[in-house]
Every structure is written in C-alpha cells, then in structure tokens.
Design a protein around this motif. Structure first.
Motif, PDB file in Angstrom:
ATOM      1  N   GLY A  86      30.486  33.041  50.313  1.00  0.00           N
ATOM      2  CA  GLY A  86      29.901  34.124  49.529  1.00  0.00           C
ATOM      3  C   GLY A  86      28.409  33.918  49.349  1.00  0.00           C
ATOM      4  N   ALA A 219      34.652  32.021  52.144  1.00  0.00           N
ATOM      5  CA  ALA A 219      33.962  32.959  53.039  1.00  0.00           C
ATOM      6  C   ALA A 219      33.259  34.031  52.220  1.00  0.00           C
ATOM      7  CB  ALA A 219      34.963  33.624  53.991  1.00  0.00           C
ATOM      8  N   TRP A 339      38.669  31.571  41.450  1.00  0.00           N
ATOM      9  CA  TRP A 339      39.607  32.565  40.925  1.00  0.00           C
ATOM     10  C   TRP A 339      39.982  33.524  42.043  1.00  0.00           C
ATOM     11  CZ3 TRP A 339      37.136  37.510  40.822  1.00  0.00           C
ATOM     12  CH2 TRP A 339      35.723  37.481  40.912  1.00  0.00           C
TER      13      TRP A 339
HETATM   14  C1  LIG Z   1      32.542  32.593  43.914  1.00  0.00           C
HETATM   15  C2  LIG Z   1      31.543  33.647  43.732  1.00  0.00           C
HETATM   16  C3  LIG Z   1      30.450  33.771  44.593  1.00  0.00           C
HETATM   17  C4  LIG Z   1      30.141  32.757  45.673  1.00  0.00           C
HETATM   18  O1  LIG Z   1      31.078  32.743  46.669  1.00  0.00           O
HETATM   19  P1  LIG Z   1      31.395  31.426  47.556  1.00  0.00           P
HETATM   20  O2  LIG Z   1      32.390  31.939  48.523  1.00  0.00           O
HETATM   21  O3  LIG Z   1      31.934  30.397  46.614  1.00  0.00           O
HETATM   22  O4  LIG Z   1      30.114  30.992  48.170  1.00  0.00           O
HETATM   23  C5  LIG Z   1      29.599  34.835  44.409  1.00  0.00           C
HETATM   24  N1  LIG Z   1      29.788  35.732  43.422  1.00  0.00           N
HETATM   25  C6  LIG Z   1      30.802  35.631  42.555  1.00  0.00           C
HETATM   26  C7  LIG Z   1      30.943  36.644  41.484  1.00  0.00           C
HETATM   27  C8  LIG Z   1      31.706  34.582  42.671  1.00  0.00           C
HETATM   28  O5  LIG Z   1      32.701  34.462  41.783  1.00  0.00           O
END
Ligand SMILES: *Cc1c(COP(=O)(O)O)cnc(C)c1O
Length: 395
Positions: A86, A219, A339
């Motif tokens: 993410g 991802a 989560w």
């Molecule tokens: C987990 C999360 C991310 C980051 O995603 P990753 O896949 O862990 O890099 C970004 N925004 C929100 C709201 C998240 O909960």
C-alpha cells in the motif's frame, strides 16, 4: 440478458480468458520474469507500446494485469496498477503529481506511514510542504490553499478515528483550482464507496486489508484514468521498481471473487458488535460510521453504500492494569496490527503511538489509553460478542 452485469458476476469472470489457458477455471500463475519474441520487429513493436505489452515483469505481467483489470472494474476506474505494498502505491500516487517545492493539504488523522512520507521524507528530500486540517469542513481545505498547492490527499473514513471528508464537495472545489485529489479508500473498499465517480483523480488502497482479505498478502493499488495510470506505470512503477509479484496478484484475484460477499458479512458482523458495545455499561464510546450516533453519520450515508469492519471503542476506565486485563482476556479476537482479514483482531493504538508521539499530541488525536481498535472478521457474530462480553465482565 441484461446489459450490465453485477459486481459479484464480474468478480467471478471479468478479465479472464479461459480459452487461452485450456479452459482452466482458475488462471495459471505467470511466474516468469521475462517474455520472449519471434523477431526483432516483434520486440521492437512491443517497446513502442510498453504499457500494454509484456516484455519484463517489472513492467507488466498477465497475472498482475488480470487482477488490475478486475480492481479497475469494481472501482469504476479506467485502469489500475498494483504495487508491492500500500505504501508503494501511495508513494507512487503522490510522486506522480508532485514536484520539488509543491504544497499538499491532507487530514490530521492520515495513516501514520503516509504522514511520515509527507511530513518527514518528502519535506526533507523535495521541500514538499504539508498542511494538516481536521477535514470535516470543506472551508478548512479552502483556507489552507497556497499558490503552490498541487495535491489534496484524503483518507475517508480515516483508519485511525474514522472521520470523513465530503468527497464530492472537496473534489469539485479542487478541480476549479486545478488541484489534484488522491484518496486512500482502504476502509470502505470499492464495494461501499466509489470516489472516482465522485471526481477524485486517483484512488489508492492497501490490498493488505480487505482487497486481499485473507491476511496472506501485502500489496497496494492505484486506480485512475488511462493517462495517469500509464504514466505511473512507466515512471513510478518501472523506475522505482516497487513491483507486484505474480503469485500475490493471483492471490488477490482469488480474493476479489469473494470481496462482495465478504464485505457484506464484515458489515453485518460489525454492526452487531458495534450495537452490543454501544449498549454496554463498561464502554464509554464506540466510533463506527455505521452507527446513528456517529457524528458524521449523515455524510457517511450520503457517500457510502455500506460500512466495513474496522471500529474502535473506549473502555470506561483509565487504569492501565484493567485495560491490559481486558485486552489479554479475549480468546477469539487475536492481538495484532493490520486489519481487513478473515480473522477478528484487537489492537490498542496507545501501544505504538505513545512510543512515537508526545502524550499531549496523542491525546490531541482524541485517542485515549483505553481506546481499543477492533477489526471484525468473518467468524460468527454471536461468538465475537460473547468473547467481548466475557472479557468486559472481568474488568
Ligand atoms: C495498511 C494501510 C496502508 C499501507 O498499506 P501497506 O500495504 O501496509 O503498505 C495505507 N493506508 C491505510 C489506511 C492502511 O490501513
């Protein structure tokens, strides 16, 4: 047959070319780094349209593209690009629009690592200035604009305190000022909220949450129009190299088939748990956009068609020993970060925030020591409620 297929049908079949792989009902994993060609001219032509050609898997791969096509379809976008996390997707989206010295407006409750990217990394490396607003009023964004403002970055609902921003009103006004908008739509998922239809330029997700949904993939994805995503593909994706692995894309495609049905169950379970907690004498407050008591319930109702399974509540005590006792007494809820998976989780923001923030600033976010974050999974809601009831009875 009706003209437009429903999302459940599309997630089962859309973008799958079964005749091309012997009719296999589940597509093979294209676990290859490169693609071969018959001639000089053939590979030469592929380079002329590198966004739509398979040459090397840091650029494009059929397993990855299949999952991207399905995600673009549910989100109502023209094209999507999957990333290795993410954060890789968020970094790519921001870098796509930003140049050194630009200004960004975002919300105070923005996801922590995205905040570090803006407020620390990009400030140090590219002199990007960021202004933070609560985000509940459109006027706040308007007041924060400078002549250098290039991007408004939203997260609605926020994954920390679930506060919402009026997506339609903000994008409308951003467009009139030639400011790009990006939204982190991880909480609602494209099943319950369609920001691209409300005028947002780029939608980002952590697919590690509901889009993956089984707690077996990290991802991310950026969704938008053909032009932006093609540019992101040849720039931030290929050059920075945070690519998506074919196997993980295949797992996400597996997950997308059940996304609509999973989200319905997450919502149903979460509503029951939220109502139970709200009526419990040892609970001070429940934060969940699906409850009528949620301060922005009306806005949520206007721009979302449902609610996912992440919420928080506050225990009616500030005694750390009692709070820990409750936390440790749960049997079905597992203790962990992240989560959006099949399993129910509990986490206390105080554990990590108090290591990173001064206590004042932590309290400023409206989060107390007894703030418990729950990710409601796909188990039986009766079992989940019984687990919470028993743990509450010991406090
Ligand atoms: C987990 C999360 C991310 C980051 O995603 P990753 O896949 O862990 O890099 C970004 N925004 C929100 C709201 C998240 O909960």
């Amino acid at each position: 047959m009706k003209q437009k297929l429903d999302i459940e049908t599309l997630m089962a079949h859309y973008a799958e070319d079964r005749a091309a792989y012997h009719g296999a009902v589940v597509p093979p994993i294209f676990q290859n780094s490169l693609f071969t060609f018959e001639s000089w001219d053939a590979i030469d032509k592929a380079f002329d349209d590198r966004v739509n050609s398979y040459i090397y898997s840091r650029g494009g791969n059929p397993s990855v593209n299949m999952a991207e096509a399905k995600i673009a379809k549910i989100a109502g976008g023209e094209r999507a690009k999957l990333f290795g996390s993410g954060m890789a997707a968020i970094s790519a989206a921001l870098l796509h629009f930003l140049a050194p010295g630009d200004h960004v407006i975002t919300v105070k409750s923005i996801y922590g690592p995205a905040n570090n990217l803006l407020n620390d990394y990009l400030r140090r490396k590219m002199n990007i200035q960021t202004t933070y607003v609560a985000g509940t009023e459109v006027d706040e964004f308007e007041a924060a604009i400078t002549e250098k403002t290039k991007v408004i970055y939203l997260e609605s609902p926020s994954s920390a305190i679930f506060s919402l921003q009026d997506i339609k009103a903000i994008t409308q006004f951003a467009k009139s000022r030639k400011i790009h908008t990006i939204i982190d739509n991880t909480w609602a998922t494209p099943i319950f909220q369609k920001p691209l239809n409300m005028g947002v330029d780029l939608e980002v997700h952590s697919c590690s949450k509901y889009l993956g949904g089984h707690s077996d993939v990290v991802a991310g994805v950026v969704i938008g129009n053909e032009k932006d995503i093609a540019e992101i593909t040849v720039n931030e994706y290929e050059i920075l190299g945070g690519k998506m692995a074919p196997f993980e894309a295949w797992l996400i495609m597996r997950s997308l088939r059940t996304l609509p049905i999973r989200m319905r169950t997450h919502q149903e379970n979460a509503m029951k748990v939220a109502r139970f907690l709200e009526s419990h004498p040892k609970v001070r407050q429940v934060k969940y956009p699906g409850l009528e008591s949620f301060p922005q319930y009306a806005l949520g109702k206007k721009q979302m068609s449902g609610y996912s399974g992440l919420m928080s509540f506050e225990l009616d005590t500030d005694n750390l020993k009692t709070i820990k006792h409750f936390f440790n007494s749960l049997k079905i809820f597992q203790i962990g970060v992240s989560w959006g998976g099949h399993e129910s989780l509990i986490y206390a923001p105080a554990i990590s925030y108090l290591k990173e923030l001064p206590e004042e600033q932590f309290k400023d976010m409206g989060i107390s020591l007894g703030n418990m974050r729950l990710s409601i999974g796909l188990e039986s809601s009766d079992d989940l409620i019984r687990d919470l009831k028993e743990a509450l009875s010991t406090t």
